[in-house]
Structures are given as C-alpha cells and as structure tokens.
Design an enzyme around this catalytic site. Sequence first.
Site, PDB file in Angstrom:
ATOM      1  N   ARG A  41       0.812  -1.216   0.000  1.00 41.02           N
ATOM      2  CA  ARG A  41       0.000   0.000   0.000  1.00 41.02           C
ATOM      3  C   ARG A  41       0.849   1.272   0.000  1.00 41.02           C
ATOM      4  NH1 ARG A  41      -3.319   3.129   4.123  1.00 41.02           N
ATOM      5  NH2 ARG A  41      -5.234   3.755   3.056  1.00 41.02           N
ATOM      6  N   ILE A  67      -6.870   7.736  -0.903  1.00 41.08           N
ATOM      7  CA  ILE A  67      -6.835   6.283  -0.968  1.00 41.08           C
ATOM      8  C   ILE A  67      -7.656   5.792   0.224  1.00 41.08           C
ATOM      9  CG2 ILE A  67      -4.653   6.229   0.302  1.00 41.08           C
ATOM     10  CD1 ILE A  67      -3.887   3.700  -1.179  1.00 41.08           C
ATOM     11  N   SER A  68      -8.574   4.877  -0.028  1.00 36.50           N
ATOM     12  CA  SER A  68      -9.495   4.438   1.025  1.00 36.50           C
ATOM     13  C   SER A  68      -8.753   3.674   2.122  1.00 36.50           C
ATOM     14  CB  SER A  68     -10.579   3.534   0.442  1.00 36.50           C
ATOM     15  OG  SER A  68     -11.397   4.241  -0.450  1.00 36.50           O
ATOM     16  N   GLN A  69      -9.367   3.651   3.314  1.00 38.28           N
ATOM     17  CA  GLN A  69      -8.773   2.908   4.419  1.00 38.28           C
ATOM     18  C   GLN A  69      -8.715   1.426   4.062  1.00 38.28           C
ATOM     19  OE1 GLN A  69     -12.627   3.500   6.967  1.00 38.28           O
ATOM     20  NE2 GLN A  69     -11.406   1.978   8.042  1.00 38.28           N
TER      21      GLN A  69
END
Length: 215
Positions: A41, A67-69
């Site tokens: 990530r 950027i999503s969790q």
Amino acid sequence: MDHVSPVDPFVEARLRMVAEQLRDRGIRDERVLQAMATVPRHEFVPPEAWGKAYEDHPLPIGEGQTISQPYIVAFMIEALGAEAGDTVLEIGTGTGYEAAVLSRIAARVLTVERVASLAMRARENFARLGYGNIVASVGDGSEGLPQSAPFKRIIVAAAAAAIPGSLLQQLDDNGKLVLPVGSADLQELQLLHKVGGQFTRTNLGGCRFVPLIGP
C-alpha cells in the site's frame, strides 16, 4: 510471484494490518486477505505518507482525492465476490491500490479514472510493480466502459447521488455491483445483484467517499 519491492521494509506492518484491521474485524475471504498481505500500500501514497500507509484510515493522494482505508477496501472487495476468471470494472482508480488488490484475485481489471494525472500515476505504479493484468483509462466513470461490457463484477470507489443507469446496463446476468450511494454527508454502501434482469439491493452500512462526478 509476490509483487513487492525487492527490499520492502513494510512487510511486518502490512501483515499486522491484515491480522488486526481485517481478519480481527471479520474479513474472512482468504483470497482478499492474501492479496492485501501482498500488495504494498505504501507504493500507492506519496513518500511523505509512507509511515502511515498501513494505518486504518484514508490518506490524501493529491488532486483532492484519497486512498481508502484498508478495511473498507477489503470489505468492498469481499462483498464483490470476484472469481478467478472474472474481468472486473473499477470506477475511480486513484493511484491504483484497489485495482492492484483486485488484480491478485480476478483475471483482469479495467479501471477508469477521471483525473488524468492520477491515472498516469496509477499506470506508473502498475508498471513498476509488475501488475500486468490491469488496464487504466481516463474518462467519466459514471458512464462505465460500454465497449468492454458486460461485466460480472463492478466496483465504484466514489459516492453516486443515484446509481448510474449505465453501470446497471453493463452488469452481466448474475453480476454484482458494489458502490457507495448518497450525498456528501450521508452515504450507504450498497450491493446490487442482478438475476434474470432483476436487481436485489443490500445495504452494507454507512460509509464516506469522495463524490462520483458525472457529466
């Protein structure tokens, strides 16, 4: 082959993320857990955010996007239920993290990003990390990719005020669509399942995404 940097100082942080943020919170699909344990990530966020890359919250990636969790990425992909032979349509590439995770599960990922600079960064990330089964294009995600339809699985990483009809039309029979729906202040994550031309809708809970911008 695992697609990670030759020297990856974040392996332990990533495995801890999978154990504590995903498995301990109910993510059960081993394919999703393995993909999240493999995809780095930190490679999808700016270098100054690397130290926070495996924390369970969104991170800015520029152009007003995030950027999503990790948990919501895993939750949405698990709900999508992509199979090994599927081509998945993703709307909202960002810098490419979710597409990279999907590419470890499905045969092919076609992803659409409205912001050209982000799509370019995503392509660079895919090339650098060796994700050869992802095709990123620039366009209005609310229109989908009619030239490549139908799709067994469609996933949307931005909140639509209403479900785009074009995406419903491009969903194959027995296909699934996962997307957030609602206003900037109140959104629900929804799963739509198409069977015999009819749709069943399941509310998966509240969420918070950047808006899906249509025409």
